[in-house]
Write a protein that holds these residues in place. Structure first.
Motif, PDB file in Angstrom:
ATOM      1  N   HIS A  56      47.499 -35.653  38.001  1.00 16.91           N
ATOM      2  CA  HIS A  56      46.172 -36.442  37.676  1.00 16.91           C
ATOM      3  C   HIS A  56      45.424 -35.700  36.761  1.00 16.91           C
ATOM      4  O   HIS A  56      45.698 -34.397  36.570  1.00 16.91           O
ATOM      5  N   HIS A  58      42.919 -33.179  36.337  1.00 15.86           N
ATOM      6  CA  HIS A  58      42.272 -32.325  37.284  1.00 15.86           C
ATOM      7  C   HIS A  58      40.684 -31.979  36.934  1.00 15.86           C
ATOM      8  O   HIS A  58      40.295 -31.960  35.917  1.00 15.86           O
ATOM      9  N   ASP A  60      39.280 -29.634  39.170  1.00 18.29           N
ATOM     10  CA  ASP A  60      39.057 -28.400  39.552  1.00 18.29           C
ATOM     11  C   ASP A  60      39.279 -26.972  38.752  1.00 18.29           C
ATOM     12  O   ASP A  60      39.114 -25.783  39.039  1.00 18.29           O
ATOM     13  N   HIS A 114      42.657 -40.108  45.783  1.00 21.39           N
ATOM     14  CA  HIS A 114      41.817 -38.695  45.345  1.00 21.39           C
ATOM     15  C   HIS A 114      41.061 -38.808  43.982  1.00 21.39           C
ATOM     16  O   HIS A 114      40.058 -38.583  43.922  1.00 21.39           O
ATOM     17  N   ASP A 139      47.200 -33.871  44.759  1.00 18.35           N
ATOM     18  CA  ASP A 139      46.092 -33.902  45.513  1.00 18.35           C
ATOM     19  C   ASP A 139      46.130 -35.172  46.717  1.00 18.35           C
ATOM     20  O   ASP A 139      44.900 -35.246  46.887  1.00 18.35           O
ATOM     21  N   ASP A 150      37.376 -37.787  44.409  1.00 15.13           N
ATOM     22  CA  ASP A 150      36.741 -36.995  43.373  1.00 15.13           C
ATOM     23  C   ASP A 150      35.443 -37.675  42.734  1.00 15.13           C
ATOM     24  O   ASP A 150      34.983 -36.918  41.801  1.00 15.13           O
TER      25      ASP A 150
HETATM   26 FE   LIG Z   1      42.684 -32.846  42.154  1.00 15.91          FE
END
Ligand SMILES: [Fe+2]
Length: 251
Positions: A56, A58, A60, A114, A139, A150
């Motif tokens: 995906h 991201h 983070d 997520h 995730d 998220d």
């Molecule tokens: Fe993630």
């Protein structure tokens, strides 16, 4: 087949695997700064890097996927829902799509929850059997925990979607299937993650506390104490949507 799990910075887990016989490989969830490791590992195994995937976009960490793909001339793949979102060319992945890496076969499973664009990768090694052997869960499902929604403001909706995804698409897989997640203990991306970086569908079904809850209890639990979003999150997503990590991310 060969298979490497790399413990990257901030408890992120990356993957590099493929077929040594035919000479093909796949890199998954590469963290910015780790591109050289993948290139060196590919040289050590004696395979080119053919496919680079992020499970995906991201939020983070800065992705090293686009940079690695450029350096080795491989397609950079993320889910097709990122069309019009990413600011650079990528190879869109769709649910049910099959990627061929010699005797290693990767089936894409769209697993929103997520994030809307999350995918899991179902991997089989035809040298061992014609059934999937393991699933890279990004995730979506961790060892002992699950991913957090998220998207700020849509947490309950996304948590409900994650519950559906887990129960309809992952927990219906054979119990002996191994799972390899995108993070281990120490990550801010979930609560209660194990320090053991692999498990099986069957073990998680029995002992992962998030998987035995009703949909409503799951949504309540997952949205009860959402930690504040990391300060850098917006700039990380922005960089990942443009395919360039800032130089400092490659230290
Ligand atoms: Fe993630």
């Amino acid at each position: 087949m060969f298979f490497r799990q790399r413990a990257a910075q901030n408890a992120t887990l990356s993957y590099f695997f493929g077929c040594t016989g035919v000479g093909k490989s796949v890199a998954v969830d590469v963290v910015a700064g780790d591109e050289d490791w993948f290139i060196a590992e590919a040289a050590r195994v004696g395979v080119p890097i053919d496919i680079v995937i992020d499970t995906h976009v991201h939020a983070d960490h800065y992705s090293g996927g686009p940079e690695l793909a450029r350096r080795v001339g491989a397609p950079y793949c993320v889910h097709e829902s990122n069309r019009g979102r990413l600011a650079f060319d990528f190879a869109p992945l769709s649910d049910g799509q099959r990627l061929d890496a010699g005797n290693v076969i990767v089936d894409v499973v769209h697993t929103p929850g997520h994030t809307p664009d999350s995918v899991c990768l179902l991997v089989r090694d035809l040298r061992r059997g014609d059934e999937p052997w393991f699933v890279i869960t990004g995730d979506t499902l961790f060892v002992g925990a699950v991913g957090r929604p998220d998207l700020a403001g849509r947490e309950r909706e996304m948590a409900a979607q994650l519950h559906d995804t887990l129960h309809r698409k992952l927990l219906t897989l054979p119990a002996e299937l191994e799972i390899y997640p995108g993070h281990q203990a120490g990550s801010v991306c979930g609560a209660g993650l194990s320090g053991k970086p692999a498990s099986t569908i069957g073990f998680e079904k029995r002992f992962n506390p998030m998987l035995s809850m009703s949909r409503e209890a799951f949504v309540d639990a997952l949205t009860a104490d959402i930690p504040p979003q990391p300060a850098e999150m917006a700039s990380i997503v922005e960089a990942n949507l443009h395919g360039f990590a800032p130089p400092g991310a490659r230290a």
